[in-house]
Design an enzyme around this catalytic site. Structure first.
Site, PDB file in Angstrom:
ATOM      1  N   SER A  74       1.080  -1.300  -0.035  1.00 44.54           N
ATOM      2  CA  SER A  74       0.215  -0.131   0.536  1.00 44.54           C
ATOM      3  C   SER A  74       0.903   0.816  -0.336  1.00 44.54           C
ATOM      4  O   SER A  74       2.240   1.459   0.473  1.00 44.54           O
ATOM      5  CB  SER A  74      -0.882   0.168   1.121  1.00 44.54           C
ATOM      6  OG  SER A  74      -1.572   1.236   1.011  1.00 44.54           O
ATOM      7  N   TYR A 100      -1.447  -0.657  10.788  1.00 50.57           N
ATOM      8  CA  TYR A 100      -1.397  -0.409   9.084  1.00 50.57           C
ATOM      9  C   TYR A 100      -0.127   0.065   8.134  1.00 50.57           C
ATOM     10  O   TYR A 100       0.165  -1.539   8.001  1.00 50.57           O
ATOM     11  CB  TYR A 100      -2.671  -0.147   8.533  1.00 50.57           C
ATOM     12  CG  TYR A 100      -3.179  -0.411   7.033  1.00 50.57           C
ATOM     13  CD1 TYR A 100      -3.993  -1.877   6.952  1.00 50.57           C
ATOM     14  CD2 TYR A 100      -2.819   0.465   6.216  1.00 50.57           C
ATOM     15  CE1 TYR A 100      -3.395  -2.042   6.061  1.00 50.57           C
ATOM     16  CE2 TYR A 100      -3.060   0.611   5.421  1.00 50.57           C
ATOM     17  CZ  TYR A 100      -3.468  -1.270   4.181  1.00 50.57           C
ATOM     18  OH  TYR A 100      -3.312  -1.503   3.316  1.00 50.57           O
TER      19      TYR A 100
END
Length: 304
Positions: free
Chosen positions: A142, A155
């Site tokens: 990501s 995250y």
């Protein structure tokens, strides 16, 4: 139905969202696809769709956090197909909370799914790929693996760790003819966001009258703004073929800017001169993405 048997693909998180879109498209283009997931309902729906379209796609049960489940799933693919040419590590979750609030059990679960599970599946497939001196591993990271906005501590740290693991793996596997490709999407509208929102709900509720209320509010406002402006669907991002020219090893995916086919076929160049410069360029040099754009979206509202 596309040309038969271009190769065998195993996709984790393959029965929903981006993984499901990639599984369907690859099967339509002639790859033999094994789409792995935990939900029997989602597997049954995908199998039914594959039969209707008459494409070489089979769903398999897989819990990426279980050693036995991973061993069983990989063995099933090798026994029935004889090979795994492409592994797409796509399964993941996201806990969103400020670091002071973050529960250690949630952080452990974050890493169990986004890092240790990737290692577990990759290690199960690698002996076979090394023996054949052939293979490709796509790591779904990501842009949050490069920058860390507020509430993204858990995250982002899991994705930073995945980046480091992948970078080492890429160099270690190069002598064996196995390529490792990092893909770093920005905003893509899937149900991942709803799952993350559900996981964050207890933190948001508890913080309503606390010192971080404004940070939670601003982070969610910015994230919703970014997602609201994204027109990119999982199907858009799944338009790629896991074959062809040797790919570059790392790509940032700006919604609407580049297909996965471009990513894996490698007709782009990487330039990380500074955090404020474009880090993904088209072949003609036109910038696609800058680090600061995501930070600006996420932080919206915190300073106002």
């Amino acid at each position: 139905m596309g040309e038969a048997n271009k190769g065998v693909v195993l996709i984790t998180g393959g029965t929903d969202a981006l993984g499901r879109a990639a599984a369907l498209l690859l099967a339509e283009r002639g790859f033999r696809v094994y789409a792995a997931g935990r939900s029997k309902e989602k597997r049954d729906l995908l199998d039914s769709l594959a039969r209707q379209r008459r494409i070489p796609l089979e769903s398999i049960e897989l819990d990426v956090t279980s050693d036995e489940s991973v061993r069983s799933a990989v063995q099933h693919v090798l026994s029935s197909a004889g090979a795994v040419d492409v592994l797409i590590n796509n399964a993941g979750i996201g806990y969103m909370a400020v670091v002071e609030d973050l529960k250690l059990e949630d952080l452990r679960q974050q890493f169990e799914t986004n890092l240790f599970a990737v290692l577990r599946v990759t290690q199960a497939v690698l002996p076979h790929m090394r023996e054949r001196k052939k293979g490709r591993i796509l790591m779904m990271s990501s842009v949050a693996g490069l920058v860390t906005p507020p509430t993204y501590g858990a995250y982002s740290s899991s994705k930073h760790a995945l980046e480091g693991l992948s970078n080492a793996l890429r160099l270690e596997l190069n002598p064996f003819g196995i390529s490792v490709v990092l893909i770093e999407p920005g905003y893509i509208v899937t149900n991942f966001q709803q799952t993350a929102k559900d996981l964050a709900a207890p933190y948001v509720a508890a913080a309503a009258s606390g010192p971080y209320a404004k940070i939670y509010s601003g982070a969610w406002t910015g994230a919703n703004k970014g997602r609201g402006s994204s027109k990119t669907t999982p199907e858009d991002c799944a338009r790629f073929e896991a074959e062809g020219r040797k790919p570059h090893w790392r790509f940032k995916l700006e919604p609407g800017s580049v297909s996965w086919r471009d990513l894996v076929h490698g007709d782009m160049q990487f330039d990380a001169a500074s955090l404020s410069d474009p880090v993904l360029l088209r072949s003609d040099g036109t910038p696609l993405y800058t680090f600061t754009s995501v930070v600006d979206d996420i932080a919206l509202g915190i300073s106002h």
